[in-house]
Each structure stands twice: as C-alpha cells, then as structure tokens.
Design a protein around this motif. Structure first.
Motif, PDB file in Angstrom:
ATOM      1  N   HIS A  59     -22.510 -48.825  30.093  1.00 37.34           N
ATOM      2  CA  HIS A  59     -23.421 -48.115  29.195  1.00 37.34           C
ATOM      3  C   HIS A  59     -22.641 -47.456  28.059  1.00 37.34           C
ATOM      4  O   HIS A  59     -21.632 -46.780  28.285  1.00 37.34           O
ATOM      5  CB  HIS A  59     -24.165 -47.070  30.047  1.00 37.34           C
ATOM      6  N   TYR A  60     -23.114 -47.662  26.826  1.00 43.89           N
ATOM      7  CA  TYR A  60     -22.543 -47.010  25.649  1.00 43.89           C
ATOM      8  C   TYR A  60     -23.643 -46.253  24.930  1.00 43.89           C
ATOM      9  O   TYR A  60     -24.715 -46.799  24.670  1.00 43.89           O
ATOM     10  CB  TYR A  60     -21.940 -48.060  24.700  1.00 43.89           C
ATOM     11  N   GLN A  61     -23.392 -44.979  24.628  1.00 47.78           N
ATOM     12  CA  GLN A  61     -24.369 -44.160  23.903  1.00 47.78           C
ATOM     13  C   GLN A  61     -23.648 -43.385  22.814  1.00 47.78           C
ATOM     14  O   GLN A  61     -22.671 -42.679  23.076  1.00 47.78           O
ATOM     15  CB  GLN A  61     -25.067 -43.175  24.850  1.00 47.78           C
ATOM     16  N   ASN A  62     -24.103 -43.554  21.575  1.00 48.62           N
ATOM     17  CA  ASN A  62     -23.527 -42.805  20.463  1.00 48.62           C
ATOM     18  C   ASN A  62     -24.637 -42.501  19.471  1.00 48.62           C
ATOM     19  O   ASN A  62     -25.160 -43.411  18.812  1.00 48.62           O
ATOM     20  CB  ASN A  62     -22.406 -43.607  19.791  1.00 48.62           C
ATOM     21  N   ASN A  63     -24.993 -41.216  19.392  1.00 51.87           N
ATOM     22  CA  ASN A  63     -26.098 -40.791  18.526  1.00 51.87           C
ATOM     23  C   ASN A  63     -27.359 -41.581  18.874  1.00 51.87           C
ATOM     24  O   ASN A  63     -27.866 -41.465  19.974  1.00 51.87           O
ATOM     25  CB  ASN A  63     -25.718 -40.942  17.053  1.00 51.87           C
ATOM     26  N   ASP A  64     -27.854 -42.423  17.972  1.00 54.09           N
ATOM     27  CA  ASP A  64     -29.118 -43.107  18.214  1.00 54.09           C
ATOM     28  C   ASP A  64     -28.933 -44.530  18.734  1.00 54.09           C
ATOM     29  O   ASP A  64     -29.906 -45.270  18.891  1.00 54.09           O
ATOM     30  CB  ASP A  64     -29.945 -43.157  16.925  1.00 54.09           C
ATOM     31  N   THR A  65     -27.692 -44.939  19.041  1.00 55.32           N
ATOM     32  CA  THR A  65     -27.422 -46.316  19.455  1.00 55.32           C
ATOM     33  C   THR A  65     -27.083 -46.377  20.938  1.00 55.32           C
ATOM     34  O   THR A  65     -26.230 -45.638  21.431  1.00 55.32           O
ATOM     35  CB  THR A  65     -26.260 -46.916  18.640  1.00 55.32           C
ATOM     36  N   LEU A  66     -27.757 -47.289  21.635  1.00 52.35           N
ATOM     37  CA  LEU A  66     -27.524 -47.517  23.064  1.00 52.35           C
ATOM     38  C   LEU A  66     -27.192 -48.991  23.268  1.00 52.35           C
ATOM     39  O   LEU A  66     -27.902 -49.874  22.780  1.00 52.35           O
ATOM     40  CB  LEU A  66     -28.767 -47.162  23.878  1.00 52.35           C
ATOM     41  N   ILE A  67     -26.097 -49.258  23.992  1.00 51.76           N
ATOM     42  CA  ILE A  67     -25.731 -50.616  24.372  1.00 51.76           C
ATOM     43  C   ILE A  67     -25.543 -50.648  25.884  1.00 51.76           C
ATOM     44  O   ILE A  67     -24.871 -49.780  26.452  1.00 51.76           O
ATOM     45  CB  ILE A  67     -24.431 -51.077  23.678  1.00 51.76           C
ATOM     46  N   VAL A  68     -26.155 -51.625  26.529  1.00 48.37           N
ATOM     47  CA  VAL A  68     -26.010 -51.807  27.971  1.00 48.37           C
ATOM     48  C   VAL A  68     -25.558 -53.248  28.224  1.00 48.37           C
ATOM     49  O   VAL A  68     -26.129 -54.189  27.662  1.00 48.37           O
ATOM     50  CB  VAL A  68     -27.330 -51.535  28.727  1.00 48.37           C
ATOM     51  N   MET A  69     -24.542 -53.403  29.060  1.00 48.23           N
ATOM     52  CA  MET A  69     -24.059 -54.725  29.459  1.00 48.23           C
ATOM     53  C   MET A  69     -24.029 -54.810  30.974  1.00 48.23           C
ATOM     54  O   MET A  69     -23.631 -53.849  31.644  1.00 48.23           O
ATOM     55  CB  MET A  69     -22.638 -54.977  28.960  1.00 48.23           C
TER      56      MET A  69
END
Length: 208
Positions: A59-69
């Motif tokens: 899980h990556y979260q930075n401000n308004d961006t979320l990435i899940v792998m």
C-alpha cells in the motif's frame, strides 16, 4: 499377434527412452543464475526463496494518491518464448486519486485464464547490489527483483519495476518500487501520452 505385441513393446520402450533422455537434459537451475545458454526445458527454481519476501499486498498513500499492489509467487511456470520453466512473481494493481478509482486490475489475479506474463506485473529477474541500476545502500547479499509492468491503456510504453524489500525503523515491511521504462518505443501521433498512468517514479509501499 506375437509380432504385433513385440512392436508395441518396442514403441513403448522408445517413448520411455525419449522421456528419460529429455528428463536428463532438463535440470533444475538456480533462478539467480538464470542463463538461456543452458539446455531448453530447464526449470529455474527459486532455490534461495528470494521471491518470497515480495509476496503480499502493498500500500502506498501520499496526499490524495493511493496505490495498492498484490504480488504472488508462482512455481514452475512455463515460458513458451524460451522453452523453460521458472518460478516468478505475478501481480496486479490499482490506483485512486481523490478517492476516485483511476484504474483497478486486482481482480485479474482471480481469473484462472490469465497466467504468467499475461499479468500486468510479472517477472523473476534477480539483481545484486552492483547490477544496473546499482544499489549502493543494498547489502552485499541482498537481492532486488526486476519485473515487467504493463499499463494496458498505454501498452506501447515498455515498462518495468525494480522492487527492493526493506524493513524500516518501525519494523514494518516495505517495498521500494521504482517504475522505469525498459526500452524505446515509437508512435505515429505526438498526442500519445509519454508516461504510464502510474507515473515513472519511486514509491515506498507498506505491507498490509
């Protein structure tokens, strides 16, 4: 009848001999020492379990961006291009911006008709600290993983990811994922985007 039985036995013997010959040629080799100069049919096995640490949902979260792998290890997958078998990591991903889903391919992992390099994340290329790109902060025996990465709406961009497994000061498992372009490409229209929808950059993902 006797001659027919003898012929059948002879054919059976030849088939078994062929299988035995192929089995002798097809050997198990270390995934870390992948070498296409070895005989076809070889099985490149993750003997050191280097791929295991990359498995999981990240899980990556930075401000308004979320990435899940989500990454999974698959054993003895057939590679028809090189006529070999190999252990590899396959995976899928999603991205949200401002709580809006931009892309989501996670459900492709549940589709039995999608296998091996058909997944949008797939690969097994292990890198040491001195392999390009060099990793000065990596340990002497640490191995990174390079995989192919595909954005299906911009599949003309040859993409890849270099993963480095890391334990932070809070004892959390992390993946440092560097998205890269792995080759040149040409398009007929200059209006085509020159970046994948997950921009080519480095992201630090935490294991869920």
């Amino acid at each position: 009848m006797i001659f027919r039985s003898a012929a059948i036995m002879k054919n059976t013997f030849l088939i078994l001999l062929s299988i035995l010959t192929l089995s002798c040629k097809a050997q198990i080799a270390s995934l870390y020492e992948y070498d296409l100069d070895l005989p076809e049919g070889n099985y490149y096995k993750d003997l050191s379990n280097d791929l295991n640490k990359f498995e999981g949902t990240w899980h990556y979260q930075n401000n308004d961006t979320l990435i899940v792998m989500t990454l999974q290890k698959k054993a003895q997958v057939y590679d028809s291009t090189n006529n070999t078998y190999e252990d590899l990591i396959i995976g899928e991903y999603k991205m949200e911006v401002n709580n809006q889903i931009i892309l989501n391919y996670l459900n492709r992992l549940d589709d039995p008709n999608i296998t091996g390099y058909e997944h949008y994340i797939a690969g097994m290329n292990l890198l040491n600290k001195n392999d390009i790109p060099k990793c000065l902060e990596c340990g002497d025996f640490e191995r990174r993983l390079q995989v192919y990465f595909t954005d299906p709406e911009r599949a003309y961009i040859p993409g890849g990811i270099i993963f480095r497994h890391h334990i932070n000061n809070s004892n959390e498992e992390q993946l440092i994922a560097t998205f890269i372009q792995v080759g040149a490409y040409a398009v007929d229209d200059d209006s085509y985007p020159s970046d994948t929808r997950i921009p080519l950059s480095t992201y630090t993902l935490t294991k869920l």
